[in-house]
Design a protein around this motif. Structure first.
Motif, PDB file in Angstrom:
ATOM      1  N   ARG A  72     -47.975 121.737  72.759  1.00 44.90           N
ATOM      2  CA  ARG A  72     -46.797 120.572  71.858  1.00 44.90           C
ATOM      3  C   ARG A  72     -46.252 121.449  71.900  1.00 44.90           C
ATOM      4  O   ARG A  72     -44.567 120.720  72.269  1.00 44.90           O
ATOM      5  N   ASP A 116     -43.986 112.017  59.055  1.00 45.80           N
ATOM      6  CA  ASP A 116     -43.402 110.775  59.165  1.00 45.80           C
ATOM      7  C   ASP A 116     -41.609 109.658  58.442  1.00 45.80           C
ATOM      8  O   ASP A 116     -41.022 108.616  59.327  1.00 45.80           O
ATOM      9  N   ALA A 173     -39.436 105.238  67.960  1.00 45.89           N
ATOM     10  CA  ALA A 173     -40.549 106.268  67.584  1.00 45.89           C
ATOM     11  C   ALA A 173     -41.310 105.229  66.191  1.00 45.89           C
ATOM     12  O   ALA A 173     -42.392 106.430  65.965  1.00 45.89           O
ATOM     13  N   ALA A 215     -39.232 117.632  64.370  1.00 39.18           N
ATOM     14  CA  ALA A 215     -40.039 116.568  64.634  1.00 39.18           C
ATOM     15  C   ALA A 215     -41.875 116.738  65.616  1.00 39.18           C
ATOM     16  O   ALA A 215     -42.330 115.703  65.856  1.00 39.18           O
ATOM     17  N   LYS A 254     -39.399 106.274  63.398  1.00 43.72           N
ATOM     18  CA  LYS A 254     -39.652 107.231  62.044  1.00 43.72           C
ATOM     19  C   LYS A 254     -38.728 107.303  61.028  1.00 43.72           C
ATOM     20  O   LYS A 254     -38.076 105.964  61.621  1.00 43.72           O
ATOM     21  N   THR A 301     -44.400 118.396  63.947  1.00 40.32           N
ATOM     22  CA  THR A 301     -45.454 117.918  63.264  1.00 40.32           C
ATOM     23  C   THR A 301     -46.126 116.265  64.092  1.00 40.32           C
ATOM     24  O   THR A 301     -46.621 115.724  63.278  1.00 40.32           O
ATOM     25  N   ASP A 302     -44.268 115.694  64.257  1.00 36.84           N
ATOM     26  CA  ASP A 302     -45.335 114.309  64.358  1.00 36.84           C
ATOM     27  C   ASP A 302     -45.197 113.490  62.528  1.00 36.84           C
ATOM     28  O   ASP A 302     -45.818 112.687  62.518  1.00 36.84           O
ATOM     29  N   LEU A 332     -36.136 108.537  67.861  1.00 34.80           N
ATOM     30  CA  LEU A 332     -36.551 109.276  66.359  1.00 34.80           C
ATOM     31  C   LEU A 332     -36.944 107.660  66.444  1.00 34.80           C
ATOM     32  O   LEU A 332     -38.576 107.440  65.532  1.00 34.80           O
TER      33      LEU A 332
END
Length: 250
Positions: free
Chosen positions: A120, A160, A189, A155, A191, A157-158, A186
């Motif tokens: 990651r 919300d 994506a 970001a 977010k 940890t992905d 972002l």
């Protein structure tokens, strides 16, 4: 009454929040809903309570009254699930000085239980153009690159929701444009982003909605065009000056 920042299911819910520190009331009955996928700009003068509100939403402090939920999780519980739903980018550089950039990203990934943390980190480095800087310490890279690294770390940890406290403060115009590009990426994506800023251009460029906080009170939430029309102003800066005067005279 809940003040809404758009349409859609809520990612952030702030209901009747009061907060005091050292005997001074900083937030007064703040109620705000930020729908999923929204970029909301939080504006206001120094001391308005912007950073305090960010910290409360992030679960780093507790309100005296009211409730905060993020992606359905109660902020007061500060569970692991809650912490992973939020990425926080504070004003100050929070990269560990004793670690390299890569080491800081890896430590963060392990702390939050990210699967395959080394993979990651490499993915984040490619995505945020940090690959050539992973072996360097924070003092060896530019301020803009440090901000890029802190955003990448948040970001990773992905989450919300991303909370960006003055994300481009102190950067020159070229670096500011780079940070803006990251925010747009972002948003694409999916977010939800809440950012504080003193730059009116930044708010107009990035934010679908803008909230104005003054002396701990949320005065309004609207689009930039809506705020200008409401104040009868040609610019967002002029609109906020007029709204501030109206609040003082009320």
């Amino acid at each position: 009454m809940i003040v809404c920042a758009g349409e859609g299911p809520p990612a952030i819910e702030v209901q009747g929040v009061d907060c005091s520190r050292k005997g001074k009331q900083i937030l007064k009955g703040v109620t705000l809903t930020v729908p999923k996928g929204t970029v909301l700009g939080l504006l206001g003068p120094n001391g308005a309570g912007k950073t305090t509100l960010i910290r409360l939403i992030a679960g780093l402090a507790w309100p005296d009254a009211g409730r905060i939920r993020v992606a359905g999780e109660d902020a007061s519980r500060r569970s692991v699930a809650f912490r992973r739903r939020i990425g926080l980018v504070p004003q100050e550089n929070t990269l560990e000085s004793e670690l390299t950039v890569g080491g800081s990203l890896l430590a963060y990934a392990r702390l939050y239980g990210v699967a395959h943390p080394k993979v990651r980190v490499r993915e984040a480095a490619r995505k945020y153009h940090l690959t050539g800087f992973l072996a360097r310490r924070p003092e060896e890279i530019s301020g803009g690159m440090r901000r890029r690294a802190v955003i990448a770390r948040a970001a990773m940890t992905d989450p919300d929701v991303l909370l960006l406290d003055e994300p481009s403060v102190g950067l020159d115009p070229d670096l500011r444009q780079e940070i803006w590009a990251l925010v747009r990426t972002l948003q694409r994506a999916g977010k939800t982003i809440l950012l504080t800023t003193h730059y009116m251009e930044e708010a107009e460029t990035l934010c679908g909605r803008i909230a104005f906080l003054r002396e701990g009170r949320l005065l309004l939430v609207d689009t930039a065009d809506g705020i200008r029309r409401r104040a009868g102003a040609d610019s967002l800066e002029q609109a906020f000056l007029r709204l501030s005067r109206e609040e003082e005279e009320a």
